[in-house]
Design an enzyme around this catalytic site. Sequence first.
Site, PDB file in Angstrom:
ATOM      1  N   ARG A   1      33.741   4.251  39.531  1.00 32.51           N
ATOM      2  CA  ARG A   1      32.950   5.393  39.959  1.00 32.51           C
ATOM      3  C   ARG A   1      33.402   6.669  39.252  1.00 32.51           C
ATOM      4  O   ARG A   1      34.591   6.900  39.084  1.00 32.51           O
ATOM      5  CB  ARG A   1      33.083   5.588  41.471  1.00 32.51           C
TER       6      ARG A   1
ATOM      7  N   HIS B   1      42.811   6.202  41.470  1.00 29.89           N
ATOM      8  CA  HIS B   1      42.674   7.568  40.964  1.00 29.89           C
ATOM      9  C   HIS B   1      43.949   7.911  40.205  1.00 29.89           C
ATOM     10  O   HIS B   1      45.046   7.640  40.691  1.00 29.89           O
ATOM     11  CB  HIS B   1      42.470   8.517  42.151  1.00 29.89           C
TER      12      HIS B   1
ATOM     13  N   PHE C   1      34.217  17.950  35.308  1.00 32.58           N
ATOM     14  CA  PHE C   1      34.846  16.846  36.023  1.00 32.58           C
ATOM     15  C   PHE C   1      34.882  15.638  35.107  1.00 32.58           C
ATOM     16  O   PHE C   1      34.072  15.525  34.181  1.00 32.58           O
ATOM     17  CB  PHE C   1      34.044  16.524  37.288  1.00 32.58           C
TER      18      PHE C   1
ATOM     19  N   ARG D   1      38.191   7.712  35.310  1.00 33.24           N
ATOM     20  CA  ARG D   1      39.432   7.506  36.055  1.00 33.24           C
ATOM     21  C   ARG D   1      40.145   6.216  35.681  1.00 33.24           C
ATOM     22  O   ARG D   1      41.370   6.178  35.611  1.00 33.24           O
ATOM     23  CB  ARG D   1      39.126   7.513  37.549  1.00 33.24           C
TER      24      ARG D   1
ATOM     25  N   LEU E   1      45.937  12.715  47.241  1.00 31.12           N
ATOM     26  CA  LEU E   1      45.104  12.969  46.076  1.00 31.12           C
ATOM     27  C   LEU E   1      45.283  14.373  45.507  1.00 31.12           C
ATOM     28  O   LEU E   1      45.328  15.353  46.245  1.00 31.12           O
ATOM     29  CB  LEU E   1      43.638  12.788  46.486  1.00 31.12           C
TER      30      LEU E   1
ATOM     31  N   GLU F   1      40.686  15.744  40.456  1.00 31.04           N
ATOM     32  CA  GLU F   1      40.347  15.805  39.051  1.00 31.04           C
ATOM     33  C   GLU F   1      39.930  17.225  38.656  1.00 31.04           C
ATOM     34  O   GLU F   1      39.966  17.583  37.484  1.00 31.04           O
ATOM     35  CB  GLU F   1      39.150  14.875  38.872  1.00 31.04           C
TER      36      GLU F   1
ATOM     37  N   GLN G   1      38.908   1.435  42.672  1.00 32.82           N
ATOM     38  CA  GLN G   1      39.378   2.483  41.765  1.00 32.82           C
ATOM     39  C   GLN G   1      40.759   3.006  42.138  1.00 32.82           C
ATOM     40  O   GLN G   1      41.007   3.330  43.294  1.00 32.82           O
ATOM     41  CB  GLN G   1      38.402   3.656  41.803  1.00 32.82           C
TER      42      GLN G   1
ATOM     43  N   HIS H   1      42.169   4.364  45.600  1.00 32.59           N
ATOM     44  CA  HIS H   1      41.321   5.477  46.013  1.00 32.59           C
ATOM     45  C   HIS H   1      39.948   5.097  46.539  1.00 32.59           C
ATOM     46  O   HIS H   1      39.522   5.591  47.575  1.00 32.59           O
ATOM     47  CB  HIS H   1      41.169   6.422  44.813  1.00 32.59           C
TER      48      HIS H   1
END
Lengths: 250, 607
Positions: free
Chosen positions: B406, B239, B117, B283, B249, B252, B237, B364
């Site tokens: 994050r 994404h 990830f 991100r 979404l 990832e 954030q 996000h």
Amino acid sequence: MDVTFRIRRLNPEIPGKDKPYWQEFKLSDVEPTDRVLEMLHRIKWEQDGTLAFRRSCAHGVCGSDAMRINGVNRLACKVLVKDLGTKIQVEPILGLPVLKDLIVDMEPFFAHYRQVMPFFVNDTPLPEDGRERLQSPQDRELFDDTTKCILCACCTTACPSFWANGSYVGPAAIVQAHRFIFDSRDQAAADRLDILAEPDGVWRCRTIFNCTPACPREIEITKAIGEVKLAIMRGSPEGIIQVQEIKHEA
Amino acid sequence: MQTHQFDAIIVGAGGAGLMAALYASKGGANVAVVSKLYPTRSHTGTAQGGIGAALGNHEPDNPLWHAYDTVKGGDYLADQNAAKVLAENAIDAVIELEHMGLPFDRTPEGRISQRRFGGHTSNFGEKPVRRACHAADRTGHMILQTLYQQCIKNEVKFFDEYHVVDVLMNNGACVGVVAVQLGTGELHVFHGKATLFATGGWGKIWQVTSNAHSLTGDGAAITFRRGVPLQDMEFFQFHPTGIYKMGILITEGVRGEGGVLINRHGERFMEKYAPRIKDLASRDVVSRAIYLEIRDGNGIQGKDYVYLDVRPETVNRYLAEAGETRRVTGEEIEKKLPDILDFCRVYLGVDPVKEPMPIQPTAHYAMGGIPTNVDAEVVIDENWTVLPGMYAAGECACVSCHGANRLGTNSLVDLVVFGRRGGMKIAEYVKQADLIPLPANPTAEIEAEFKRIRSGKGRSKPGELRGIMQKVMMDYVGVFREGAGIQQAIDTVQELRERYQTDLSLDDQGYKFNTDLMETWELGCLLDLAQVTAKSALARTESRGAHSREDFKARDDQNWLVHTLAFSKLAGPYQPGTLDLDLNTNKKVDLSLAETDPRFAPKERVY
């Protein structure tokens, strides 16, 4: 394109509207790829703020917006205008009391869910190394399909047996039970099979197959119910589901 | 008005709320969960790719590496003690989820399967590591279902479709909340020793977002209006991979399985921006790269999107180039990413096994929120003063373990780790704390606010105001920001707040399921949070993590290794006029790991 919506409405607080009635709304500049949910929002935000419906994630995962759309149970956020045409009829899902417009009372549905022990049971000591219980990929695969359920009620409220008798636990509750009955780590399969062998359990299913196409998660519900029936007949879930060997990367 | 009394009240029934409820009730507390949605509708259920924990089921891993990635991913604004707790507790929390029956995917040995990830590496940034524990691409769904199931098993009391609209304070302590029962419109007072907010984020401030319609930041807004600060609100954030125009979404995990980002020339452009870990950079880094590509005219057909390509031939070509022996097939992609494939087929008519997916960054996740310590206790100043009886966990809280950005999977880690710690702390607290009485007329102020909203005879519709806010925030307080643009957003949002206060009208005057009324009230929350976000963003004259100022391009550790605390100068559920803030920057970032380990010291962030 122009689209006409015909919506089944009810407002318990307004005399004259406290019985179900149909109302039409016209929308222009609709894109074929627009979701029905977006169109309901446009009606609510541009034309009539009193229109009431549930929604949250808007992409088919949370299960809030099950509705009967052109006669078929669907999630409003997961059906596009292009798949329906220019006349779209929306009404509440059937078999649960309507509270306002497209909002139904979900309590009977969740009561059936709670009936089948929808939780993991294993009272044996945990692994001594403090780590996870082991489960082979094959055993994990046996109940993969039924873990996808989002409790939207599309299946249960598409089921004529449920319409005829609301005390039937319904397909969704059986799917939830299946997820645990066929989990090799769980130990309460026998209890759940006993519950589902009761008169309001799986035997009210007459294999009508309405539930399967209604499922927005494409769970093979009728098949899952059949597997539970077989487990009851045989007295055990052992050996009922076969999976192909799972290939794994190194 | 009805009054209910419990030891503990949990507001929100997503992962953090359910985890807290479970642990508080296991610890002996009498708990009520109050949620505006049925618990299984909560947004935790949409989390896809995985939950990070250094289990080391495939290759060596270490919680310290996880903490390092978290600190680095957060661009050194994360409190290092919190990142350490997050990474260490993640292991126990994930194992406990498995013991609760969570159906993780498995390795051939039967252990929990893990995937790569973004931003997760071994040995302090050396190479990507398989740390994200997954259940297909519906890990959040499984967490939400499992926790709800366990709450049913433990007979936790739920108040479903009760919408919390105010928090009650007395003698400097939190004593409960006021909720609207959606089915009747009736107000209910929930009176308790401890109240935990787990109400999620506020992505609906922006036009393109992965967030649910319900993510309107209610908990953050109502505590803010009652004097609790909001921390680090400038950090939100984006994404990198939302479905073009819709914002849905795309995990990832797609890149974790080998998918790559491609511009109009067919270039894998992340090689330029993050030479070492490329598409698996943090991100914020990837989202900026996409914006820059688009700005340079490298978007697909020159438009504002790029491709995410997970076709087996593409993945395998890059795997071969990287010297890896692993190869993927279409069948494996189907098996590992079923929901992603389904989204693309349904909403785009695109089959990702055969065609690339059009994507753009999507709003996000809130790194900021209600400030807490590592036990989910709300803290109201730079001295970490605890507000007795008030707790927060999950996205609405700011511990801060995420800092300025994050890492993927850490939201799920956050909600199980801090939900659990909060639940345990509450169980302890309610045993010794006295029940503080309710304030006089506990519902009077919020009743007046609802009466005000209902009686509006103006010309503005809530949907129109919301749309303007979402566009201006997207344009000026998005991936890139600069002073004049942010000021424009502040001015516009102020105008919208004025229209909200003086020029609204509602269609629905009823009480039962008055979604018109509740959406309007939610809009008030969004407007307040948009304003706090924009003002916090204007004040921070540096670029760090998700906050990227074009007029202050460098990170400024000299002046800005501090958290922003934003206080409202007004008090009460209705904040008329201009939303003036006290912005406090005295709360220093915790650098406790760096004190003994130089690898944790702030340095330039390269991937």
